[in-house]
Design a protein around this motif. Structure first.
Motif, mmCIF file in Angstrom:
data_model
loop_
_atom_site.group_PDB
_atom_site.id
_atom_site.type_symbol
_atom_site.label_atom_id
_atom_site.label_comp_id
_atom_site.label_asym_id
_atom_site.label_seq_id
_atom_site.Cartn_x
_atom_site.Cartn_y
_atom_site.Cartn_z
ATOM 1 N N TRP A 105 46.400 36.595 51.727
ATOM 2 C CA TRP A 105 46.313 38.048 51.614
ATOM 3 C C TRP A 105 45.290 38.603 52.580
ATOM 4 O O TRP A 105 44.408 37.886 53.056
ATOM 5 C CB TRP A 105 46.055 38.494 50.192
ATOM 6 C CG TRP A 105 44.752 38.067 49.564
ATOM 7 C CD1 TRP A 105 44.362 36.797 49.240
ATOM 8 C CD2 TRP A 105 43.675 38.916 49.171
ATOM 9 N NE1 TRP A 105 43.129 36.802 48.664
ATOM 10 C CE2 TRP A 105 42.671 38.094 48.611
ATOM 11 C CE3 TRP A 105 43.462 40.286 49.230
ATOM 12 C CZ2 TRP A 105 41.479 38.601 48.113
ATOM 13 C CZ3 TRP A 105 42.260 40.782 48.724
ATOM 14 C CH2 TRP A 105 41.296 39.957 48.178
ATOM 15 N N LEU B 15 44.696 38.275 43.284
ATOM 16 C CA LEU B 15 44.878 37.742 44.639
ATOM 17 C C LEU B 15 43.952 36.557 44.925
ATOM 18 O O LEU B 15 44.420 35.539 45.456
ATOM 19 C CB LEU B 15 44.714 38.844 45.682
ATOM 20 C CG LEU B 15 45.727 39.989 45.564
ATOM 21 C CD1 LEU B 15 45.413 41.091 46.565
ATOM 22 C CD2 LEU B 15 47.148 39.485 45.730
ATOM 23 N N THR C 258 54.944 39.745 55.119
ATOM 24 C CA THR C 258 54.011 40.096 54.068
ATOM 25 C C THR C 258 54.609 41.246 53.270
ATOM 26 O O THR C 258 55.522 41.928 53.738
ATOM 27 C CB THR C 258 52.637 40.529 54.641
ATOM 28 O OG1 THR C 258 52.831 41.648 55.512
ATOM 29 C CG2 THR C 258 51.968 39.386 55.386
ATOM 30 N N ILE D 12 49.471 32.017 47.802
ATOM 31 C CA ILE D 12 49.621 33.184 48.672
ATOM 32 C C ILE D 12 48.507 33.208 49.707
ATOM 33 O O ILE D 12 47.520 32.477 49.598
ATOM 34 C CB ILE D 12 49.584 34.532 47.883
ATOM 35 C CG1 ILE D 12 48.184 34.759 47.306
ATOM 36 C CG2 ILE D 12 50.662 34.583 46.824
ATOM 37 C CD1 ILE D 12 47.844 36.215 47.045
ATOM 38 N N TYR E 258 42.676 42.926 43.801
ATOM 39 C CA TYR E 258 41.620 42.580 44.764
ATOM 40 C C TYR E 258 40.579 41.636 44.152
ATOM 41 O O TYR E 258 40.135 40.697 44.804
ATOM 42 C CB TYR E 258 40.959 43.864 45.264
ATOM 43 C CG TYR E 258 39.996 43.649 46.393
ATOM 44 C CD1 TYR E 258 40.438 43.625 47.704
ATOM 45 C CD2 TYR E 258 38.646 43.470 46.154
ATOM 46 C CE1 TYR E 258 39.561 43.435 48.756
ATOM 47 C CE2 TYR E 258 37.759 43.265 47.194
ATOM 48 C CZ TYR E 258 38.216 43.249 48.492
ATOM 49 O OH TYR E 258 37.344 43.041 49.523
ATOM 50 N N ALA F 163 50.167 40.777 51.036
ATOM 51 C CA ALA F 163 50.180 39.358 50.672
ATOM 52 C C ALA F 163 51.361 38.685 51.348
ATOM 53 O O ALA F 163 52.388 39.313 51.609
ATOM 54 C CB ALA F 163 50.270 39.189 49.159
#
Length: 137
Positions: free
Chosen positions: A82, A71, A43, A80, A67, A89
């Protein structure tokens, strides 16, 4: 056969639309590049890994935008994964679909117009390396 080709065509169009939407924002592009540079199982820390080194941003503002906007969008398309604590991530199951865009750009850095290269450290470096390689040959 025609119906199947139609359905496959619609799926391909949808996937390309998702890829291009994913790369329309700078923090998302930087994150994809950072993840490409990391080991596939690693990550990367955020917000640091989503910052363009030439245009640093307020980390608190970037963290909030990551946020609440960037993401979730990337995760919804499985590009991705997260986590929030710590904010990191990783590569999602469809990561290669967005990573290939940057791999193709880097592979063709010498063909990209200067206006799209100057100021992008990655493409500038790749262009310089490719030119040096061609001179050495």
């Amino acid at each position: 056969m025609t119906r199947r080709r139609y359905q496959n065509g619609k799926q391909v169009i949808r996937r390309w639309d998702e890829v291009f939407k994913a790369v329309t924002a700078e923090p998302r592009r930087q994150l994809i590049i950072s993840l490409s540079d990391a080991h596939p199982d690693e990550t990367v820390p955020l917000p640091e890994s989503a910052v363009n080194p030439n245009v640093p941003r307020d980390p608190a503002v970037l963290r909030q935008k990551l946020y609440h906007c960037h993401l979730p969008m990337l995760a919804d398309h499985e590009f991705i994964t997260w986590e929030t604590e710590p904010l990191v991530a990783g590569r999602g199951p469809r990561f290669e679909e967005v990573a290939v865009v940057f791999e193709a750009l880097q592979s063709n850095a010498t063909d990209i117009p200067e206006s799209l290269v100057f100021g992008c450290q990655r493409l500038e470096q790749e262009r310089q390396e490719r030119r040096s390689d061609s001179v050495a040959e």
